[in-house]
Scaffold this active site. Structure first.
Site, PDB file in Angstrom:
ATOM      1  N   THR A   1     -22.151  11.327  -0.027  1.00  0.00           N
ATOM      2  CA  THR A   1     -21.322  10.199   0.425  1.00  0.00           C
ATOM      3  C   THR A   1     -21.532   8.928  -0.410  1.00  0.00           C
ATOM      4  OG1 THR A   1     -21.043   8.670   2.296  1.00  0.00           O
ATOM      5  CG2 THR A   1     -23.157   9.752   2.142  1.00  0.00           C
ATOM      6  N   ASP A   2     -20.534   8.060  -0.395  1.00  0.00           N
ATOM      7  CA  ASP A   2     -20.660   6.762  -1.088  1.00  0.00           C
ATOM      8  C   ASP A   2     -21.714   5.870  -0.421  1.00  0.00           C
ATOM      9  OD1 ASP A   2     -19.248   6.168   1.270  1.00  0.00           O
ATOM     10  OD2 ASP A   2     -17.555   5.196   0.249  1.00  0.00           O
ATOM     11  N   GLU A   3     -22.093   6.210   0.839  1.00  0.00           N
ATOM     12  CA  GLU A   3     -23.030   5.337   1.561  1.00  0.00           C
ATOM     13  C   GLU A   3     -24.413   5.313   0.922  1.00  0.00           C
ATOM     14  OE1 GLU A   3     -22.870   5.195   5.743  1.00  0.00           O
ATOM     15  OE2 GLU A   3     -20.739   5.633   5.814  1.00  0.00           O
TER      16      GLU A   3
ATOM     17  N   TYR B   1     -28.470   7.301   8.790  1.00  0.00           N
ATOM     18  CA  TYR B   1     -27.583   8.353   8.260  1.00  0.00           C
ATOM     19  C   TYR B   1     -27.585   8.324   6.730  1.00  0.00           C
ATOM     20  CZ  TYR B   1     -23.221  10.286   6.414  1.00  0.00           C
ATOM     21  OH  TYR B   1     -22.293  10.966   5.646  1.00  0.00           O
TER      22      TYR B   1
ATOM     23  N   LYS C   1     -28.915  11.143   3.952  1.00  0.00           N
ATOM     24  CA  LYS C   1     -28.077  11.749   2.909  1.00  0.00           C
ATOM     25  C   LYS C   1     -28.664  11.477   1.526  1.00  0.00           C
ATOM     26  CE  LYS C   1     -24.550  13.598   3.338  1.00  0.00           C
ATOM     27  NZ  LYS C   1     -24.218  15.027   3.562  1.00  0.00           N
TER      28      LYS C   1
ATOM     29  N   LEU D   1     -13.516   5.845  12.907  1.00  0.00           N
ATOM     30  CA  LEU D   1     -12.552   4.747  13.099  1.00  0.00           C
ATOM     31  C   LEU D   1     -11.098   5.213  13.250  1.00  0.00           C
ATOM     32  CD1 LEU D   1     -12.126   1.631  13.249  1.00  0.00           C
ATOM     33  CD2 LEU D   1     -11.552   1.749  10.825  1.00  0.00           C
TER      34      LEU D   1
HETATM   35  P1  NAD Z   1     -18.540  16.472  10.981  1.00  0.00           P
HETATM   36  O1  NAD Z   1     -19.542  15.761  11.802  1.00  0.00           O
HETATM   37  O2  NAD Z   1     -17.105  16.456  11.394  1.00  0.00           O
HETATM   38  O3  NAD Z   1     -18.961  18.008  10.845  1.00  0.00           O
HETATM   39  C1  NAD Z   1     -20.271  18.426  10.624  1.00  0.00           C
HETATM   40  C2  NAD Z   1     -20.347  19.929  10.900  1.00  0.00           C
HETATM   41  O4  NAD Z   1     -21.677  20.370  10.619  1.00  0.00           O
HETATM   42  C3  NAD Z   1     -20.042  20.321  12.352  1.00  0.00           C
HETATM   43  O5  NAD Z   1     -19.193  21.448  12.392  1.00  0.00           O
HETATM   44  C4  NAD Z   1     -21.418  20.673  12.920  1.00  0.00           C
HETATM   45  O6  NAD Z   1     -21.378  21.627  13.969  1.00  0.00           O
HETATM   46  C5  NAD Z   1     -22.119  21.215  11.688  1.00  0.00           C
HETATM   47  N1  NAD Z   1     -23.591  21.126  11.779  1.00  0.00           N
HETATM   48  C6  NAD Z   1     -24.332  20.057  12.168  1.00  0.00           C
HETATM   49  N2  NAD Z   1     -25.644  20.373  12.120  1.00  0.00           N
HETATM   50  C7  NAD Z   1     -25.724  21.634  11.648  1.00  0.00           C
HETATM   51  C8  NAD Z   1     -26.817  22.516  11.364  1.00  0.00           C
HETATM   52  N3  NAD Z   1     -28.081  22.136  11.549  1.00  0.00           N
HETATM   53  N4  NAD Z   1     -26.542  23.745  10.889  1.00  0.00           N
HETATM   54  C9  NAD Z   1     -25.258  24.154  10.719  1.00  0.00           C
HETATM   55  N5  NAD Z   1     -24.196  23.385  10.989  1.00  0.00           N
HETATM   56  C10 NAD Z   1     -24.425  22.135  11.446  1.00  0.00           C
HETATM   57  O7  NAD Z   1     -18.721  15.894   9.522  1.00  0.00           O
HETATM   58  P2  NAD Z   1     -17.632  15.641   8.362  1.00  0.00           P
HETATM   59  O8  NAD Z   1     -17.054  14.309   8.529  1.00  0.00           O
HETATM   60  O9  NAD Z   1     -16.762  16.831   8.250  1.00  0.00           O
HETATM   61  O10 NAD Z   1     -18.604  15.580   7.095  1.00  0.00           O
HETATM   62  C11 NAD Z   1     -18.951  16.749   6.377  1.00  0.00           C
HETATM   63  C12 NAD Z   1     -19.877  16.375   5.242  1.00  0.00           C
HETATM   64  O11 NAD Z   1     -19.236  15.454   4.372  1.00  0.00           O
HETATM   65  C13 NAD Z   1     -21.171  15.682   5.713  1.00  0.00           C
HETATM   66  O12 NAD Z   1     -22.219  16.151   4.929  1.00  0.00           O
HETATM   67  C14 NAD Z   1     -20.914  14.218   5.447  1.00  0.00           C
HETATM   68  O13 NAD Z   1     -22.121  13.546   5.184  1.00  0.00           O
HETATM   69  C15 NAD Z   1     -20.040  14.283   4.222  1.00  0.00           C
HETATM   70  N6  NAD Z   1     -19.110  13.150   4.029  1.00  0.00           N
HETATM   71  C16 NAD Z   1     -18.275  12.775   5.046  1.00  0.00           C
HETATM   72  C17 NAD Z   1     -17.358  11.740   4.829  1.00  0.00           C
HETATM   73  C18 NAD Z   1     -16.393  11.299   5.909  1.00  0.00           C
HETATM   74  O14 NAD Z   1     -15.693  10.305   5.717  1.00  0.00           O
HETATM   75  N7  NAD Z   1     -16.296  12.000   7.034  1.00  0.00           N
HETATM   76  C19 NAD Z   1     -17.324  11.089   3.590  1.00  0.00           C
HETATM   77  C20 NAD Z   1     -18.204  11.501   2.578  1.00  0.00           C
HETATM   78  C21 NAD Z   1     -19.088  12.542   2.816  1.00  0.00           C
HETATM   79  O1  TDX Z   2     -15.142   1.839  16.929  1.00  0.00           O
HETATM   80  C1  TDX Z   2     -15.300   1.506  15.747  1.00  0.00           C
HETATM   81  N1  TDX Z   2     -15.017   0.231  15.348  1.00  0.00           N
HETATM   82  C2  TDX Z   2     -15.207  -0.219  14.085  1.00  0.00           C
HETATM   83  O2  TDX Z   2     -14.931  -1.391  13.770  1.00  0.00           O
HETATM   84  C3  TDX Z   2     -15.803   2.425  14.752  1.00  0.00           C
HETATM   85  C4  TDX Z   2     -16.137   3.849  15.126  1.00  0.00           C
HETATM   86  C5  TDX Z   2     -15.977   1.966  13.468  1.00  0.00           C
HETATM   87  N2  TDX Z   2     -15.716   0.683  13.132  1.00  0.00           N
HETATM   88  C6  TDX Z   2     -15.900   0.250  11.744  1.00  0.00           C
HETATM   89  C7  TDX Z   2     -17.269   0.557  11.147  1.00  0.00           C
HETATM   90  C8  TDX Z   2     -16.950   0.780   9.693  1.00  0.00           C
HETATM   91  O3  TDX Z   2     -16.910  -0.461   9.006  1.00  0.00           O
HETATM   92  O4  TDX Z   2     -14.988   0.995  10.955  1.00  0.00           O
HETATM   93  C9  TDX Z   2     -15.548   1.375   9.697  1.00  0.00           C
HETATM   94  C10 TDX Z   2     -15.529   2.884   9.575  1.00  0.00           C
HETATM   95  O5  TDX Z   2     -16.448   3.383  10.523  1.00  0.00           O
HETATM   96  P1  TDX Z   2     -16.737   4.960  10.679  1.00  0.00           P
HETATM   97  O6  TDX Z   2     -15.446   5.669  10.919  1.00  0.00           O
HETATM   98  O7  TDX Z   2     -17.836   5.122  11.655  1.00  0.00           O
HETATM   99  O8  TDX Z   2     -17.179   5.356   9.191  1.00  0.00           O
HETATM  100  P2  TDX Z   2     -18.360   4.836   8.241  1.00  0.00           P
HETATM  101  O9  TDX Z   2     -19.451   4.223   9.008  1.00  0.00           O
HETATM  102  O10 TDX Z   2     -17.716   4.017   7.157  1.00  0.00           O
HETATM  103  O11 TDX Z   2     -18.867   6.247   7.652  1.00  0.00           O
HETATM  104  C11 TDX Z   2     -17.899   7.290   7.262  1.00  0.00           C
HETATM  105  O12 TDX Z   2     -17.720   7.311   5.877  1.00  0.00           O
HETATM  106  C12 TDX Z   2     -18.758   7.800   5.069  1.00  0.00           C
HETATM  107  C13 TDX Z   2     -18.353   8.658   7.757  1.00  0.00           C
HETATM  108  O13 TDX Z   2     -18.572   8.610   9.166  1.00  0.00           O
HETATM  109  C14 TDX Z   2     -19.579   9.141   7.029  1.00  0.00           C
HETATM  110  O14 TDX Z   2     -19.913  10.457   7.447  1.00  0.00           O
HETATM  111  C15 TDX Z   2     -19.284   9.133   5.552  1.00  0.00           C
HETATM  112  O15 TDX Z   2     -20.417   9.496   4.816  1.00  0.00           O
END
Ligand code: NAD
Ligand code: TDX
Length: 334
Positions: A124-126, A148, A152, A188
């Site tokens: 992730t970019d985080e 988190y 990562k 969000l």
């Molecule tokens: P998500 O939370 O929707 O899904 C995570 C999945 O992993 C779920 O199906 C969960 O059951 C499974 N899981 C959790 N713990 C586990 C374990 N111990 N063993 C096997 N499975 C397990 O997450 P997402 O948003 O789909 O993110 C997927 C990946 O991409 C993550 O690694 C996250 O860090 C990364 N990522 C997410 C974003 C984003 O914006 N959502 C951005 C950049 C990177």
């Molecule tokens: O209720 C809310 N109100 C609000 O203002 C929520 C849930 C979020 N926010 C803000 C927090 C952040 O600035 O919105 C922005 C986005 O929040 P999230 O959806 O929680 O995402 P973020 O914290 O940016 O992280 C996401 O992007 C990077 C994913 O959850 C991560 O898994 C990924 O690595």
């Protein structure tokens, strides 16, 4: 080609399975997922009967299970499995340490003992932390601010160490904020869409001016395919769209799309340690692998809003707790 997808029942993992099986009908997909609150097999309805797809309920921290799967012969491993929500990591970082760090280590150890051609760590970019100006390239400092992000980052460093020490064919991708179908309504965009559809308050943290770089999930899946097919072991690839929006931009876009009033917006206490802005320099993957984000913000958001309108059953079952039997109300319908 046999690919082990971990966390394939979550948001991005399930979109990836839909995408990759369309692109490569001859690939065999094994989905290893623990089915935490975020894992949902409804995301993969229709795959149950497919002879080239197999679901295994399991945990990436389970060394015996991971070893036995890899011993069976797997060409590619792509690791989506993670605890992924920043707010939950602030409440309790323990599952983040277990899955995101220990789980990655178990996968790397399994790969060390068995013959796997490529391993992709979905990061992730985080990991770069917050930046006021400019963009983070792959060699920028790692300055994670939430538990988190720290988990990562730790996983990324383990991947690097296994590449350096053992020559494991590890590639890391670091993507910006994803949105699209099947995203759990604690994040969000799905939170805002579903709360607005229900006429509930929309919690905006702080002043709502935090900036994220938003990418439609299918663009991310295409980048991951590109890295699997053309990426070089030991390399890190940023995956970004250049589309920067404040949280208020996002909320206002959705309310306008749904013809809802901005009076639903409620400013709430800020997230502790809330990163102000993320922005990625994704020129490396564009230059070296020929990938570029293709879906505009307007197109992606319109598709996403429509998907949540068309799939009320999916998110209402989650929000009511009917599907997982567990839903932490802290994050929904405040
Ligand atoms: P998500 O939370 O929707 O899904 C995570 C999945 O992993 C779920 O199906 C969960 O059951 C499974 N899981 C959790 N713990 C586990 C374990 N111990 N063993 C096997 N499975 C397990 O997450 P997402 O948003 O789909 O993110 C997927 C990946 O991409 C993550 O690694 C996250 O860090 C990364 N990522 C997410 C974003 C984003 O914006 N959502 C951005 C950049 C990177
Ligand atoms: O209720 C809310 N109100 C609000 O203002 C929520 C849930 C979020 N926010 C803000 C927090 C952040 O600035 O919105 C922005 C986005 O929040 P999230 O959806 O929680 O995402 P973020 O914290 O940016 O992280 C996401 O992007 C990077 C994913 O959850 C991560 O898994 C990924 O690595």
């Amino acid at each position: 080609m046999k690919i082990l997808v971990t966390g394939g029942a979550g948001f991005i993992g399930s979109n990836f399975i839909h995408y990759i099986t369309k692109q490569h009908a001859d690939w065999k997909v094994i989905n290893l997922d623990k089915l935490t609150y975020a894992g949902n097999l409804e995301n993969l309805k229709g795959f149950k009967e497919s002879p080239s797809y197999r679901f295994i309920k399991g945990d990436i921290t389970d060394r015996v299970q991971v070893d036995s799967l890899l011993r069976d012969g797997v060409d590619i491993v792509i690791n989506f499995a993670a605890e992924s929500h920043v707010d939950r990591s602030i409440q309790d970082s323990s599952p983040f340490i277990d899955t995101n760090i220990k789980g990655t280590q178990v996968l790397l150890e399994g790969i060390r003992k068995n013959q796997v051609k490529k391993y992709v760590q979905v990061s992730t970019d985080e990991v770069y932390g917050s930046l006021e100006i400019g963009k983070s390239a792959e060699n920028a400092s790692l300055l994670p601010n939430s538990p988190y992000a720290a988990s990562k980052t730790s996983a990324d460093l383990l991947c690097r160490a296994y590449w350096k020490t053992y020559g494991l064919p590890v590639m890391i991708t670091r993507c910006s904020n994803n949105y699209g179908p099947f995203q759990f309504p604690e994040k969000l965009i799905p939170l805002v869409i579903t709360n607005a559809l229900e006429g509930k308050d929309i919690p905006v943290y702080g002043d709502g001016m935090n900036v994220r770089e938003w990418i439609y999930v299918e663009d991310h899946c295409r980048a991951l395919e590109c890295v699997i097919l053309k990426g070089s072991p030991g390399e890190i690839y940023n995956v970004g769209s250049n589309i920067e929006k404040t949280n208020l931009d996002i909320v206002r876009f959705i309310l306008k799309e749904l013809d809802k009033s901005e009076s639903l917006i409620k400013y709430v206490t800020d997230r502790p340690g809330h990163d102000r802005r993320y922005a990625l320099d994704a020129s490396k993957i564009e230059r070296e692998l020929g990938w570029k984000a293709a879906i505009s913000f307007k197109e992606g958001m319109k598709k996403t809003v429509q998907w949540y309108i068309d799939n009320k059953d999916w998110w209402q079952r989650i929000k009511s707790g009917e599907y997982t039997g567990y839903y932490d109300r802290m994050y929904v319908g405040r």
